[in-house]
Design an enzyme around this catalytic site. Structure first.
Site, PDB file in Angstrom:
ATOM      1  N   HIS A   1       0.839  -1.198   0.000  1.00  0.00           N
ATOM      2  CA  HIS A   1       0.000   0.000   0.000  1.00  0.00           C
ATOM      3  C   HIS A   1       0.878   1.253   0.000  1.00  0.00           C
ATOM      4  CE1 HIS A   1      -3.864  -1.998   1.800  1.00  0.00           C
ATOM      5  NE2 HIS A   1      -3.357  -2.681   0.795  1.00  0.00           N
TER       6      HIS A   1
ATOM      7  N   GLU B   1       0.941   3.857   1.926  1.00  0.00           N
ATOM      8  CA  GLU B   1       1.489   4.224   3.229  1.00  0.00           C
ATOM      9  C   GLU B   1       2.714   3.380   3.564  1.00  0.00           C
ATOM     10  OE1 GLU B   1      -1.656   3.448   2.428  1.00  0.00           O
ATOM     11  OE2 GLU B   1      -3.060   4.160   3.954  1.00  0.00           O
TER      12      GLU B   1
ATOM     13  N   CYS C   1      -6.060   1.880   5.906  1.00  0.00           N
ATOM     14  CA  CYS C   1      -6.711   0.639   6.318  1.00  0.00           C
ATOM     15  C   CYS C   1      -6.131   0.214   7.667  1.00  0.00           C
ATOM     16  CB  CYS C   1      -6.497  -0.442   5.261  1.00  0.00           C
ATOM     17  SG  CYS C   1      -4.794  -1.050   5.170  1.00  0.00           S
TER      18      CYS C   1
ATOM     19  N   CYS D   1      -2.316  -0.641   7.491  1.00  0.00           N
ATOM     20  CA  CYS D   1      -1.468   0.549   7.410  1.00  0.00           C
ATOM     21  C   CYS D   1      -1.513   1.348   8.708  1.00  0.00           C
ATOM     22  CB  CYS D   1      -1.879   1.412   6.228  1.00  0.00           C
ATOM     23  SG  CYS D   1      -1.497   0.620   4.641  1.00  0.00           S
TER      24      CYS D   1
END
Length: 150
Positions: A59, A61, A89, A92
């Site tokens: 992801h 992040e 999410c 993360c």
């Protein structure tokens, strides 16, 4: 720093995160981008790479946090701010908490997969969160991507 300066900085850095999100869109990845800022300097940036890397953990992040840790030479990002175009999410959010980021700024909320839907605070106890910075632009990019998938 006065409040107007902080707002302008938040928008400026969120635009950098949006640039990363546009890179993801160009690569047919979910268009989420992130940057890590430390004392006014970009120390990490990233966008979703889950398709390119065949890795569900890639992801935006995670990419930005890893880059920032490498740039700064340590795993704790205690003097930094994370800017991300969409609410993190749970995965993360956990990484953000472990990296001890003291400030998280995000654009669009994510009612389906965002950390806040589960309740509680996954971040460092002293961390602050600012939501909704350039939310319309961040949300529009996500809607554009998913409309093209349907």
């Amino acid at each position: 720093m006065n409040n107007t300066t902080a707002i302008n900085d938040d928008e400026r850095y969120m635009r950098m995160a949006l640039d990363e999100a546009h890179r993801a869109l160009e690569e047919d990845e979910v268009p989420i981008g992130a940057v890590v800022i430390c004392k006014g300097t970009v120390v990490g940036r990233g966008h979703n790479l889950t398709e390119a890397l065949s890795d569900v953990t890639a992801h935006a992040e995670m990419q930005a946090i890893t880059a920032a840790a490498q740039t700064l030479g340590g795993k704790y990002l205690t003097d930094c701010t994370l800017y991300v175009t969409v609410e993190p999410c749970v995965m993360c959010a956990g990484a953000i908490g472990w990296s001890q980021l003291p400030r998280i700024v995000y654009g669009a909320s994510d009612p389906k997969r965002g950390y806040s839907r589960l309740g509680g605070n996954p971040f460092h106890p002293k961390a602050t969160v600012k939501a909704g910075v350039l939310a319309d632009e961040c949300s529009a990019l996500m809607k554009e991507f998913f409309a093209g998938k349907r």
